[in-house]
Design a protein around this motif. Structure first.
Motif, PDB file in Angstrom:
ATOM      1  N   LEU A   1      12.751 -13.270   3.699  1.00  0.00           N
ATOM      2  CA  LEU A   1      14.078 -13.504   3.123  1.00  0.00           C
ATOM      3  C   LEU A   1      13.973 -14.586   2.051  1.00  0.00           C
ATOM      4  O   LEU A   1      14.643 -14.514   1.015  1.00  0.00           O
ATOM      5  N   GLY A   2      13.089 -15.565   2.293  1.00  0.00           N
ATOM      6  CA  GLY A   2      12.852 -16.618   1.307  1.00  0.00           C
ATOM      7  C   GLY A   2      12.463 -16.069  -0.058  1.00  0.00           C
ATOM      8  O   GLY A   2      12.880 -16.599  -1.087  1.00  0.00           O
ATOM      9  N   HIS A   3      11.694 -14.968  -0.074  1.00  0.00           N
ATOM     10  CA  HIS A   3      11.322 -14.350  -1.362  1.00  0.00           C
ATOM     11  C   HIS A   3      12.552 -13.794  -2.079  1.00  0.00           C
ATOM     12  O   HIS A   3      12.679 -13.910  -3.299  1.00  0.00           O
ATOM     13  N   ILE A   4      13.445 -13.177  -1.322  1.00  0.00           N
ATOM     14  CA  ILE A   4      14.685 -12.669  -1.936  1.00  0.00           C
ATOM     15  C   ILE A   4      15.484 -13.838  -2.517  1.00  0.00           C
ATOM     16  O   ILE A   4      15.959 -13.788  -3.655  1.00  0.00           O
ATOM     17  N   LEU A   5      15.608 -14.923  -1.735  1.00  0.00           N
ATOM     18  CA  LEU A   5      16.413 -16.070  -2.178  1.00  0.00           C
ATOM     19  C   LEU A   5      15.826 -16.676  -3.449  1.00  0.00           C
ATOM     20  O   LEU A   5      16.545 -16.972  -4.402  1.00  0.00           O
ATOM     21  N   GLU A   6      14.496 -16.838  -3.448  1.00  0.00           N
ATOM     22  CA  GLU A   6      13.831 -17.444  -4.589  1.00  0.00           C
ATOM     23  C   GLU A   6      14.010 -16.574  -5.838  1.00  0.00           C
ATOM     24  O   GLU A   6      14.394 -17.047  -6.896  1.00  0.00           O
ATOM     25  N   GLN A   7      13.729 -15.293  -5.680  1.00  0.00           N
ATOM     26  CA  GLN A   7      13.765 -14.418  -6.860  1.00  0.00           C
ATOM     27  C   GLN A   7      15.186 -14.118  -7.314  1.00  0.00           C
ATOM     28  O   GLN A   7      15.400 -13.772  -8.469  1.00  0.00           O
ATOM     29  N   SER A   8      16.150 -14.237  -6.398  1.00  0.00           N
ATOM     30  CA  SER A   8      17.547 -14.007  -6.792  1.00  0.00           C
ATOM     31  C   SER A   8      18.249 -15.321  -7.138  1.00  0.00           C
ATOM     32  O   SER A   8      19.404 -15.309  -7.566  1.00  0.00           O
ATOM     33  N   GLN A   9      17.551 -16.455  -6.899  1.00  0.00           N
ATOM     34  CA  GLN A   9      18.119 -17.780  -7.152  1.00  0.00           C
ATOM     35  C   GLN A   9      19.430 -17.982  -6.412  1.00  0.00           C
ATOM     36  O   GLN A   9      20.448 -18.349  -7.007  1.00  0.00           O
ATOM     37  N   VAL A  10      19.370 -17.713  -5.109  1.00  0.00           N
ATOM     38  CA  VAL A  10      20.540 -17.903  -4.248  1.00  0.00           C
ATOM     39  C   VAL A  10      20.079 -18.553  -2.942  1.00  0.00           C
ATOM     40  O   VAL A  10      18.884 -18.758  -2.727  1.00  0.00           O
ATOM     41  N   GLY A  11      21.031 -18.875  -2.079  1.00  0.00           N
ATOM     42  CA  GLY A  11      20.730 -19.380  -0.748  1.00  0.00           C
ATOM     43  C   GLY A  11      21.256 -18.413   0.296  1.00  0.00           C
ATOM     44  O   GLY A  11      21.744 -17.332  -0.042  1.00  0.00           O
TER      45      GLY A  11
END
Ligand code: ADP
Ligand code: MG
Length: 313
Positions: free
Chosen positions: A212-222
């Motif tokens: 999930l951290g990869h999604i957050l990082e690449q989408s620039q969200v939390g």
């Protein structure tokens, strides 16, 4: 057996056979047809004996998992599987081993209509490299970078089972846990159904928090995850304390479930399609405009974990 005998006996002329394969095994390279307005989705994964699977793993399971992890990557893109290649490095040519290996391989290949179209065979320490190809209508791929604040976060299946099996391997874990480790079910049907519904998706190979951290990082969200909502199998909750179970669900890899985000207005659409997923789907939290992954209980208390730094990415 010579290289060519091995290919002929165990890998050529196997099912499935697809009409879009113009030429498969036997020439210098394969020829396949890509339908109009579709993109080719390509992924590869290598498994090394003793590193990615224990030396005692059966040849059936080694092959099954080597293909499954590649299919899981296709699922996470929303792709429909089409073809794959197999680069196999073997310490020796043992017909019994090769027979069981090929049975594991083609059992899963037939389930997902993915055809073996070529490969390579070399001598050396047991290593399996599969490259898988899928198809997706242009513009419909599920990317890690498209999660938006307000999205609901879901996961398929249950989490932590494969991790528990791996921990318990020396004590012969029960059949359910072993099959979760050795024969992951690539969530192809779920990925396809999510094409026009999900904003972002990833398959969970390194643990929910990390992936999930990869999604957050690449989408620039939390994100805020409610740890009491994490889907746990009956076996996991029976064998572990809730704290241990949650820890495994968050950090253990090898589950190969999908984690995806959808805008809230697509919830009804998701519910309508859920029957086609062939697995349970659980909402575990939501995407925020922050930069952090926050893990909390139902009552809003923060979940603290001393053993790893995964709360900050
Ligand atoms: P080349 O010398 O051009 O690499 P090979 O002799 O390695 O060709 O392979 C001959 C044919 O057999 C090719 O079509 C190749 O894709 C196929 N092939 C080789 N190894 C495998 C394998 N493990 N599984 C399936 N097909 C294979
Ligand atoms: Mg070759």
């Amino acid at each position: 057996m010579t290289e060519f005998e091995i290919i002929r006996q165990f890998f050529a002329d196997r099912l499935p056979k697809r009409p879009d394969v113009i030429y498969g095994i036997g020439d210098d390279a394969a020829l396949t047809r890509i339908p109009a307005h579709h993109l080719l989705v390509t992924t590869t994964d290598t498994m090394v004996a003793g590193v990615h699977f224990p030396l005692a793993t059966t040849p059936f399971d080694i092959a099954y998992k080597a293909l499954a992890v590649n299919l899981s990557d296709l699922a996470a893109m929303g792709a429909t599987p089409a073809w794959f290649t197999l680069a196999l490095t073997l310490p020796e040519s043992d017909p019994k081993w090769l027979k069981a290996f090929s049975e594991g391989l083609f059992t899963l290949a037939q389930l997902h209509n993915i055809q073996l179209i070529g490969g390579d065979l070399t001598r050396g320490p047991l290593t399996i490299t599969i490259q898988a190809f899928g198809l997706i209508p242009e513009g419909e791929a599920l990317l890690r970078s498209q999660a938006k604040p307000g999205d609901l976060i879901y996961v398929t299946g249950t989490l932590g089972d494969a991790g528990l099996a791996l921990k318990n391997l020396p004590n012969r874990p029960d059949d359910y846990l072993l099959s979760r480790l050795n024969r992951p079910e690539p969530r192809i049907a779920a990925g396809e159904a999510l094409r026009k519904i999900a904003h972002a998706a990833i398959d969970i190979s390194d643990g929910l928090a990390a992936d999930l951290g990869h999604i957050l990082e690449q989408s620039q969200v939390g994100a805020i995850i409610n740890i009491e909502q994490l889907p746990l199998s009956a076996v996991l909750t029976e064998k572990l304390t809730s704290q241990e179970a949650i820890q495994l669900a968050l950090t253990a890899g090898d589950d190969y479930e999908l984690c995806f985000t959808i805008p809230a207005e697509h919830k009804a659409e998701l519910t309508k399609k859920i029957a086609t997923f062939n697995c349970q789907v659980t909402c575990i939290g939501n995407i925020t405009s922050g930069k952090e992954l926050i893990l909390q209980y139902n009552d809003g208390r923060k979940y603290h974990d001393q053993t790893s730094g995964y709360q900050h990415f």
